[in-house]
Write an enzyme that holds these catalytic residues in place. Structure first.
Site, PDB file in Angstrom:
ATOM      1  N   ASP A 459      52.761  32.812  42.377  1.00 55.58           N
ATOM      2  CA  ASP A 459      52.075  33.640  41.399  1.00 55.58           C
ATOM      3  C   ASP A 459      50.679  33.960  41.945  1.00 55.58           C
ATOM      4  O   ASP A 459      50.229  33.324  42.910  1.00 55.58           O
ATOM      5  CB  ASP A 459      51.994  32.880  40.072  1.00 55.58           C
ATOM      6  CG  ASP A 459      51.296  33.672  38.986  1.00 55.58           C
ATOM      7  OD1 ASP A 459      51.516  34.884  38.907  1.00 55.58           O
ATOM      8  OD2 ASP A 459      50.527  33.069  38.217  1.00 55.58           O
ATOM      9  N   LYS A 460      49.997  34.920  41.340  1.00 58.32           N
ATOM     10  CA  LYS A 460      48.660  35.280  41.813  1.00 58.32           C
ATOM     11  C   LYS A 460      47.568  34.724  40.907  1.00 58.32           C
ATOM     12  O   LYS A 460      46.793  33.871  41.313  1.00 58.32           O
ATOM     13  CB  LYS A 460      48.516  36.807  41.894  1.00 58.32           C
ATOM     14  CG  LYS A 460      47.152  37.269  42.430  1.00 58.32           C
ATOM     15  CD  LYS A 460      46.948  38.740  42.278  1.00 58.32           C
ATOM     16  CE  LYS A 460      46.629  39.131  40.864  1.00 58.32           C
ATOM     17  NZ  LYS A 460      45.283  38.663  40.414  1.00 58.32           N
ATOM     18  N   GLU A 549      36.568  44.923  34.485  1.00 56.46           N
ATOM     19  CA  GLU A 549      35.725  45.657  33.544  1.00 56.46           C
ATOM     20  C   GLU A 549      34.498  44.838  33.180  1.00 56.46           C
ATOM     21  O   GLU A 549      33.387  45.370  33.077  1.00 56.46           O
ATOM     22  CB  GLU A 549      36.522  46.003  32.281  1.00 56.46           C
ATOM     23  CG  GLU A 549      37.547  47.094  32.489  1.00 56.46           C
ATOM     24  CD  GLU A 549      38.096  47.619  31.176  1.00 56.46           C
ATOM     25  OE1 GLU A 549      38.505  48.787  31.139  1.00 56.46           O
ATOM     26  OE2 GLU A 549      38.111  46.864  30.188  1.00 56.46           O
ATOM     27  N   PHE A 591      44.440  52.643  30.518  1.00 59.01           N
ATOM     28  CA  PHE A 591      44.938  52.513  31.890  1.00 59.01           C
ATOM     29  C   PHE A 591      46.449  52.313  31.876  1.00 59.01           C
ATOM     30  O   PHE A 591      46.999  51.652  30.992  1.00 59.01           O
ATOM     31  CB  PHE A 591      44.274  51.317  32.567  1.00 59.01           C
ATOM     32  CG  PHE A 591      44.778  51.052  33.958  1.00 59.01           C
ATOM     33  CD1 PHE A 591      44.163  51.638  35.049  1.00 59.01           C
ATOM     34  CD2 PHE A 591      45.882  50.237  34.173  1.00 59.01           C
ATOM     35  CE1 PHE A 591      44.619  51.400  36.333  1.00 59.01           C
ATOM     36  CE2 PHE A 591      46.345  49.988  35.457  1.00 59.01           C
ATOM     37  CZ  PHE A 591      45.714  50.581  36.534  1.00 59.01           C
ATOM     38  N   ARG A 645      37.909  45.054  45.676  1.00 59.95           N
ATOM     39  CA  ARG A 645      38.612  45.977  44.783  1.00 59.95           C
ATOM     40  C   ARG A 645      37.672  47.143  44.483  1.00 59.95           C
ATOM     41  O   ARG A 645      36.566  46.932  43.964  1.00 59.95           O
ATOM     42  CB  ARG A 645      39.008  45.260  43.501  1.00 59.95           C
ATOM     43  CG  ARG A 645      39.599  46.170  42.437  1.00 59.95           C
ATOM     44  CD  ARG A 645      40.079  45.353  41.243  1.00 59.95           C
ATOM     45  NE  ARG A 645      40.411  46.187  40.112  1.00 59.95           N
ATOM     46  CZ  ARG A 645      41.537  46.861  40.011  1.00 59.95           C
ATOM     47  NH1 ARG A 645      42.439  46.802  40.972  1.00 59.95           N
ATOM     48  NH2 ARG A 645      41.780  47.609  38.948  1.00 59.95           N
ATOM     49  N   GLY A 726      52.549  39.358  37.458  1.00 67.43           N
ATOM     50  CA  GLY A 726      52.637  40.330  36.377  1.00 67.43           C
ATOM     51  C   GLY A 726      51.420  41.225  36.322  1.00 67.43           C
ATOM     52  O   GLY A 726      51.314  42.082  35.450  1.00 67.43           O
ATOM     53  N   ARG A 840      53.635  43.605  38.437  1.00 66.16           N
ATOM     54  CA  ARG A 840      54.145  43.998  37.126  1.00 66.16           C
ATOM     55  C   ARG A 840      55.541  43.419  36.876  1.00 66.16           C
ATOM     56  O   ARG A 840      56.437  44.096  36.408  1.00 66.16           O
ATOM     57  CB  ARG A 840      54.171  45.518  36.997  1.00 66.16           C
ATOM     58  CG  ARG A 840      52.815  46.121  36.694  1.00 66.16           C
ATOM     59  CD  ARG A 840      52.291  45.640  35.371  1.00 66.16           C
ATOM     60  NE  ARG A 840      50.969  46.155  35.056  1.00 66.16           N
ATOM     61  CZ  ARG A 840      50.224  45.690  34.064  1.00 66.16           C
ATOM     62  NH1 ARG A 840      50.646  44.689  33.337  1.00 66.16           N
ATOM     63  NH2 ARG A 840      49.042  46.190  33.822  1.00 66.16           N
ATOM     64  N   ASP A 867      51.392  28.660  37.711  1.00 66.11           N
ATOM     65  CA  ASP A 867      50.562  27.840  36.821  1.00 66.11           C
ATOM     66  C   ASP A 867      50.779  28.118  35.351  1.00 66.11           C
ATOM     67  O   ASP A 867      50.213  27.442  34.507  1.00 66.11           O
ATOM     68  CB  ASP A 867      49.086  28.064  37.145  1.00 66.11           C
ATOM     69  CG  ASP A 867      48.629  29.469  36.779  1.00 66.11           C
ATOM     70  OD1 ASP A 867      47.527  29.616  36.249  1.00 66.11           O
ATOM     71  OD2 ASP A 867      49.389  30.423  37.018  1.00 66.11           O
TER      72      ASP A 867
END
Length: 1016
Positions: A459-460, A549, A591, A645, A726, A840, A867
């Site tokens: 997972d990230k 954000e 978004f 990013r 995700g 996603r 996690d």
């Protein structure tokens, strides 16, 4: 009855009111009073409901009839006083994650244990010894067998008892349900579909709820879904427009409504429904429901005092439960290989018994040998059938030689795994001072699997990253502004000096910073403001569904523009002169992964209409003036190379006529029940054109400490690392570069919603891309076909990016699809890529990816690490599951085989402990087979000297103790303590993870049989 009523003259012209429906039903019932079924009030109510639904459906013009839906009565109240409510049958709210019950534990556990060939074999031998007169006591085989069975059953029973206890804790938790305008305290398991539930701040939603009202005047609440999709950021949900004002128990109890929604399904991001609200003497109101109105079980309410919601999915029908896979018994590759060896040794055993039985009757063909003078046969023995005697003798030889099968090996292996797990838990280098915890071993059966891993699925969010973003620098009209060196005079700041490289115009600087303060969905925590004003700006807390954000708003604050929050429909900003500016927020263009941008439309105090837009460079550049791009593009490309990013910021001014047109289009699209997303996307596309580029930002998503070095070490050790998340593609892609999963020279192949293009030909486009990528990879890899399996030294490194929607097309192609081999081609592409990023992803899709790779040719060993609860499915699907004890709860840690505090601890767990236990158990198993073969060979040869009379060479007690004590304890100590290479050396040089077995193969010819069996 319904058909006869329709034929009896009930007709509803367009515009028929609800009282008109009731009158027409009553008239029809009176006309058809001869029908017995209509005499009952309940049946009349049923007809009324049918007619009423027909009227409601006629009001929603253009809506297609849905199949597979459910109707929920809010508060279990009928829509009219004359209606009789019939309680519907839905799943209760109990959660069951345990594997056994009191009633099925014994048979189910015994069945799983006797799947082991040795256990089943020794059970048969034990029964033979009990039934048939054999040369050895039944204790010799029964005692070791029962010891193994009992110890294993106690261990697995204890683990399942812990799961039962966790389920009970959830099911017995207290919730408050509104009944008859009063709050009733109940256990969570007692919630029924239709109950109105009150949830307070920081509480977890007990089931899937439709959001009705909150303590906030605007009907908004904030939740975190860390245990579902791994994202710990705040997400905004909106109550139904007509129920926002129902903030008390009395108000909620006065609500009469029904909810029509789809049947339970596992997709966390999709929900389609409609709520019908009834008021006395008024037309019913129908409102559409989407994912923004659904509060999922497992989510946590944040920054909101309380909310009211109606239960629509409960228990095992909630989206969280549907994304949970039951825990199955995992068996290591070494254990499966042991079973193969046992079959070989069983054949040797049968051969020995057959040879001895045959030679015995050859020997007894001489009458003197068959019946010597000192051992005369009884009458019963002489009259016995010869075939029966031969079969009995065969069984006796089987029992005599059965010690060639090392049942004590299972006892020793179980003890080695169990005791070895303590060394992992005791490792001080895997202890985290921050959470005051170390490694945890939930399943000790898989220690050796840690040394054979070929694919790592991670997972990230919360696993690779800290989920904490930091504003680094920005660029305005091509001029770079960085907060690292000296102060400037025109561009004020509050948190430190800033360096600029040339300067933009003052008005452009201010416009850029205003865009950062306005173009977002950030909220300010309630505790930090009074009457809409920030009490202490230094202590104010920003919350948002997107961490970048927050980073951008903080970046603007650093340079003099502070976002002060919302007041009614206005956004407030404090400028560099400490003046408060107010902007009316008119529309938010949210978004989405296809557009890859978001916009806001605001109205200034001077009456101007402004559109601010931010998004990925590839999404913004085609929509701005082309002569403005080049000066910003240079900075964007440099920041991307640094792993940051990047987001571009643009704006345009709207006339009042333009805004009126846009407002009308958006209002109409938001009310559509069919194809709402497509209609909104087309309008957004028309609005976000002919903009002016202002600048760009660079934000850093912080990785966990040593996460990049760990991934690099795993790849050096020959493992393929895949990231399954995700999160959004842009965020995940940036993280992959920062963690060195993707290198700067990696050519990326994309299978995403963006590359699919037109929705009318997605599958055709997918087929084209799959064939194109497959052909490209085959050409590049053809000259490297002779390389070692884990060697990826190729002229060009490829990486693959795929999203959840495209994966659905690949794994579930439509019936009329022109190609049915998507999955096969996709898998070949994945296996040829150096790294894969899947973004996603729904939790079950993560498990599908792991299963797909796990079942490929060669059955490679897979490992999943995560996690959150969204990672549980893939953790259970992989050969080995690792849970991270992070900030996202402990669902993953509880359901994993091993749990570690940080991602960096994987390095020592796999390269150190895993490698050692793999080599140790290989030596242990070899030793037992060799020892037992040598032990039973003298017994076989002795039969040639005792006339094949089944005389044992060894005493029964010696037979039992030889395996359990005499030869088991030394190898047990060896298999726990032996380090053929120092563990620090193994950890520092990842190449030994794969090279050491190859060295054994090259320099130890006697180990060839072992390599073929144990190495993948």
């Amino acid at each position: 009855m319904w058909t006869r009523m329709l034929q009896g003259g009930i007709a509803f012209p367009p515009g028929t009111s609800l009282p008109g429906v009731r009158n027409k039903v009553s008239e029809a019932c009176n006309r058809t009073s001869s029908i017995p079924m209509l005499a009952h009030k309940r049946n009349r109510s049923y007809i009324y409901m049918k007619c009423k639904n027909r009227v409601l459906n006629s009001k929603c013009a253009g809506e297609e009839k849905r199949v597979g839906t459910r109707t929920v009565f809010v508060g279990h109240r009928p829509v009219s006083e004359t209606d009789a409510y019939i309680e519907q049958k839905f799943c209760d709210n109990r959660i069951v994650s345990s594997k056994y019950t009191v009633w099925n534990f014994l048979p189910k556990n015994l069945f799983e244990q006797f799947r082991r060939i040795a256990n089943f074999y020794f059970l048969i031998i034990f029964l033979v010894q009990v039934i048939v007169d054999t040369p050895t006591s039944p204790i010799t085989s029964g005692l070791p067998l029962f010891f193994v069975i009992i110890v294993t059953a106690i261990k697995q029973g204890y683990e399942d008892w812990l799961r039962h206890r966790a389920d009970k804790e959830v099911n017995k938790s207290s919730v408050f349900i509104v009944e008859n305008a009063k709050q009733v305290k109940k256990h969570s398991e007692k919630i029924k579909v239709g109950d109105v539930v009150e949830v307070k701040a920081d509480e977890t939603f007990p089931c899937d709820l439709i959001f009705l009202a909150s303590s906030n005047d605007d009907g908004i609440c904030y939740v975190t879904t860390a245990s579902l999709d791994g994202e710990s950021n705040f997400k905004t949900h909106y109550a139904v427009r007509d129920t926002i004002g129902l903030r008390t128990d009395d108000d909620i109890d006065s609500l009469t409504a029904t909810i029509e929604c789809e049947q339970p399904q596992s997709d966390l991001y999709k929900f389609v429904g409609r709520i019908n609200i009834y008021r006395s003497n008024q037309e019913p109101v129908a409102r559409s429901l989407g994912p923004e109105s659904l509060l999922l079980k497992g989510s946590t309410l944040k920054n909101t005092k309380k909310i009211y919601g109606v239960a629509v999915y409960t228990g095992m029908e909630t989206k969280m439960a549907l994304n949970y896979q039951g825990k199955s018994q995992k068996r290591s590759a070494v254990e499966k290989s042991i079973n193969a060896f046992l079959m070989v040794y069983l054949c040797i055993l049968v051969s020995k018994a057959t040879v001895c039985t045959t030679l015995k009757y050859v020997w007894q063909s001489n009458p003197f040998n068959d019946e010597p003078w000192y051992n005369q046969k009884t009458k019963k023995e002489r009259d016995a059938f010869k075939i029966l005697r031969m079969f009995t003798d065969f069984l006796s030889f089987m029992v005599l030689f059965n010690f060639i099968i090392p049942v004590s090996m299972y006892v020793t292996v179980e003890m080695q795994k169990f005791l070895g797990s303590f060394f992992i838990a005791w490792d001080k280098e895997m202890y985290d001072e921050e959470i005051q915890e170390g490694a945890l071993v939930n399943t000790s059966d898989l220690n050796e699997e840690l040394g054979q891993v070929e694919y790592v699925f991670t997972d990230k969010t919360g696993t690779l990253t800290e989920n904490s973003m930091k504003f680094i620098e920005c660029c305005i009209d091509g001029h770079k502004y960085s907060s690292r060196m000296s102060e400037v005079d025109g561009f004020s700041h509050t948190d430190g000096p800033m360096t600029y490289y040339g300067k933009a115009l003052k008005c452009r600087e201010e416009l850029f910073l205003r865009a950062l303060c306005l173009c977002h969905t950030v909220q300010i925590k309630e505790g930090d403001n009074v009457d809409g004003l920030i009490v202490n700006q230094e202590c104010s807390t920003y919350i948002s569904s997107s961490p970048d954000e927050i980073a951008l708003v903080k970046g603007a604050k650093k340079y003099g523009f502070t976002f002060l929050g919302h007041e009614n429909d206005f956004m407030k900003v404090q400028n560099q002169k400490n003046e408060i500016e107010k902007y009316r927020l008119l529309h938010v263009l949210n978004f989405d992964p296809v557009r890859r941008r978001m916009s806001v439309i605001v109205k200034t105090s001077a009456g101007k209409f402004l559109l601010f837009c931010k998004g990925a460079d590839s999404s913004i550049f085609p929509r701005v003036q082309q002569d403005e791009i080049q000066q910003t593009k240079v900075h964007v490309e440099r920041n991307a190379m640094d792993g940051y990013r990047t987001l571009c910021v643009a704006f345009k001014e709207l006339t009042q006529e333009d805004y009126k047109k846009i407002d009308g289009q958006l209002s109409e699209a938001k009310m559509a029940l069919q194809d709402r997303e497509e209609k909104m996307a087309r309008i957004f596309d028309d609005i976000e054109t002919d903009m002016h580029l202002i600048g760009a930002t660079a934000v850093e998503d912080r990785l966990q400490e040593h996460a990049a070095e760990t991934i690099e070490a795993l790849q050096t050790a020959g493992m393929k690392v895949w990231v399954l998340t995700g999160d959004k593609m842009e965020t995940a892609k940036s993280t992959c570069y920062a963690s060195r999963l993707f290198q700067t020279n990696t050519e990326l192949l994309e299978l995403t919603a963006k590359t699919m293009g037109d929705s009318n030909r997605k599958e055709d486009r997918l087929h084209e891309l799959l064939l194109e990528y497959h052909k490209k990879l085959l050409q590049d890899f053809s000259k490297n076909s002779g390389k070692l399996k884990r060697s990826w030294t190729v002229s060009q490194e490829y990486g693959l990016i795929v999203d959840g929607s495209t994966l659905s097309l690949i794994l579930n192609p439509s019936q009329d699809s022109s190609s049915s081999n998507y999955k096969s081609i996709f898998l070949q592409i994945c296996l040829k890529c150096a790294a894969v990023l899947c973004c996603r992803m729904a939790p079950l899709q993560k498990a599908q990816i792991v299963k797909m790779v796990k079942n490929t040719k060669g059955n490679p060993i897979t490992l999943s690490v995560g996690d959150g609860a969204n990672d549980v499915s893939m953790i259970l699907e992989a050969h080995v599951g690792i849970g991270i004890k992070g900030k996202e709860g402990r669902q993953a840690a509880r359901n994993s085989d091993y749990a570690v505090p940080r991602f960096k601890h994987l390095r020592k767990l796999l390269l150190g402990h895993g490698h050692l236990y793999y080599v140790r158990i290989a030596h242990l198993v070899q030793y037992f087979f060799y020892k037992n073969l040598c032990f039973i060979l003298p017994q076989f040869l002795y039969q040639f000297f005792c006339g094949f009379s089944q005389q044992p060479l060894y005493d029964a007690a010696y037979l039992t103790m030889y395996n359990i004590c005499f030869t088991s304890l030394p190898i047990l100590a060896y298999s726990l303590l032996e380090q053929h290479i120092n563990i620090e050396t193994l950890t520092s040089d990842p190449r030994l993870y794969i090279l050491y077995p190859l060295i054994c193969l090259c320099y130890c010819p006697t180990n060839l049989w072992r390599m073929d069996t144990f190495l993948k």
